[in-house]
Design a protein around this motif. Sequence first.
Motif, mmCIF file in Angstrom:
data_model
loop_
_atom_site.group_PDB
_atom_site.id
_atom_site.type_symbol
_atom_site.label_atom_id
_atom_site.label_comp_id
_atom_site.label_asym_id
_atom_site.label_seq_id
_atom_site.Cartn_x
_atom_site.Cartn_y
_atom_site.Cartn_z
ATOM 1 N N THR A 72 46.084 7.631 -24.566
ATOM 2 C CA THR A 72 46.357 8.275 -22.834
ATOM 3 C C THR A 72 47.701 6.797 -22.182
ATOM 4 O O THR A 72 48.164 7.642 -21.696
ATOM 5 N N THR A 73 47.491 5.569 -22.732
ATOM 6 C CA THR A 73 47.936 4.602 -22.412
ATOM 7 C C THR A 73 49.727 5.092 -23.369
ATOM 8 O O THR A 73 50.967 4.938 -22.636
ATOM 9 N N SER A 101 51.299 8.087 -21.717
ATOM 10 C CA SER A 101 52.113 7.274 -20.646
ATOM 11 C C SER A 101 52.469 7.082 -19.971
ATOM 12 O O SER A 101 53.723 7.227 -19.362
ATOM 13 N N GLN A 102 53.106 6.608 -21.479
ATOM 14 C CA GLN A 102 54.288 5.428 -21.487
ATOM 15 C C GLN A 102 55.482 5.679 -22.379
ATOM 16 O O GLN A 102 56.081 5.593 -21.945
ATOM 17 N N LEU A 161 44.243 9.977 -17.495
ATOM 18 C CA LEU A 161 45.728 10.250 -17.441
ATOM 19 C C LEU A 161 46.110 10.274 -16.179
ATOM 20 O O LEU A 161 47.846 9.910 -15.996
ATOM 21 N N GLU A 162 45.525 10.719 -15.382
ATOM 22 C CA GLU A 162 45.949 10.800 -13.965
ATOM 23 C C GLU A 162 46.103 9.720 -13.221
ATOM 24 O O GLU A 162 46.957 9.329 -12.578
ATOM 25 N N LYS A 215 47.177 6.905 -14.884
ATOM 26 C CA LYS A 215 48.316 5.731 -15.699
ATOM 27 C C LYS A 215 48.996 6.218 -15.783
ATOM 28 O O LYS A 215 50.536 5.749 -15.611
ATOM 29 N N LEU A 216 49.044 8.141 -15.156
ATOM 30 C CA LEU A 216 50.282 8.567 -15.308
ATOM 31 C C LEU A 216 51.631 8.479 -13.813
ATOM 32 O O LEU A 216 52.591 8.441 -13.895
ATOM 33 N N SER A 233 52.646 5.054 -13.868
ATOM 34 C CA SER A 233 54.022 4.944 -15.005
ATOM 35 C C SER A 233 55.218 6.268 -13.508
ATOM 36 O O SER A 233 56.144 6.342 -14.071
ATOM 37 N N ALA A 288 54.838 8.924 -13.375
ATOM 38 C CA ALA A 288 55.089 10.640 -14.271
ATOM 39 C C ALA A 288 54.115 11.719 -13.577
ATOM 40 O O ALA A 288 53.518 10.790 -12.512
ATOM 41 N N LEU A 304 51.343 14.640 -13.702
ATOM 42 C CA LEU A 304 50.548 14.714 -14.444
ATOM 43 C C LEU A 304 49.884 16.655 -14.015
ATOM 44 O O LEU A 304 49.200 17.076 -13.138
#
Length: 267
Positions: free
Chosen positions: A111-112, A115-116, A168-169, A171-172, A175, A177, A179
């Motif tokens: 997931t990291t 997300s990056q 994911l939720e 971490k995005l 950043s 981003a 989802l």
Amino acid sequence: MQRLQAFRCELRPNGQQQRDMRRFAGACWFVFNKALALQKERYEQGQKKLGYAGLCKRLTEWRGGLETPWLKDAPVQPLQQTLKDLERAYKVQRLHTRIAHCRKDDLHKATTTISQNHAMVCIEDLQVRNMSKSAAGTADAPGKNVRAKSGLNQAILDQGGFEFRRQLEYKLAWSGATLIAVPPHNTSRTCPCCGHVSKDNRKTQAHFQCVQCGHEDNADVVGAIHVLRAGQARLACGEDVSRAKSAKALRAASVKQEPAEVSQAEA
């Protein structure tokens, strides 16, 4: 010729032997629970867990103590075997804990990385809780293929789908981003070339072949294509992408947006 054969024997203890067997079994349960309580107490106090040898020393103390002198009446070998069973139960627990930590570490790494490197991520809105429901049923309406469904449920839970989405939720979000969760219905049964939808398009778990135009591909690749297209459509229509909607609502929203795009092109 050498012949190997097994025989099943039935024990028929008399009344006194039955009473002794029950008493010995009770002593084994007592030793197991007492040793387990001792290990929990040491853990809460920050002390190291006792090994099998240390528990055997405690067993000798319990058999010779004033509180539980009746343990002397039971043979020592079953009591020692009980301590081995407890130690084995701790080894199995440690193994499951290690597996869980490895799975969580892999999920964090995956997931990291995602997300990056992505500004938008589209996933299927899978309801893991519904997918992993027990098939046991009730006494009035018993389930079917319970054992097979139980194995499937365990395999679904082992994948960590819920935890993957949760990571994911946030971490995005960190950043900046997006989802997008889209309905999973027919994502791997719809042809990405002609749009034909049929369960016959996916006759096996991995292979996709459209019965109308003949397009062939991996079923997971086909599903990923439709998930991405549905996510892009939702984002283009300005919908709330935090929660998946039904396929019918998704198509309706896309149709509503089309006239505005056409009028803008004509202007």
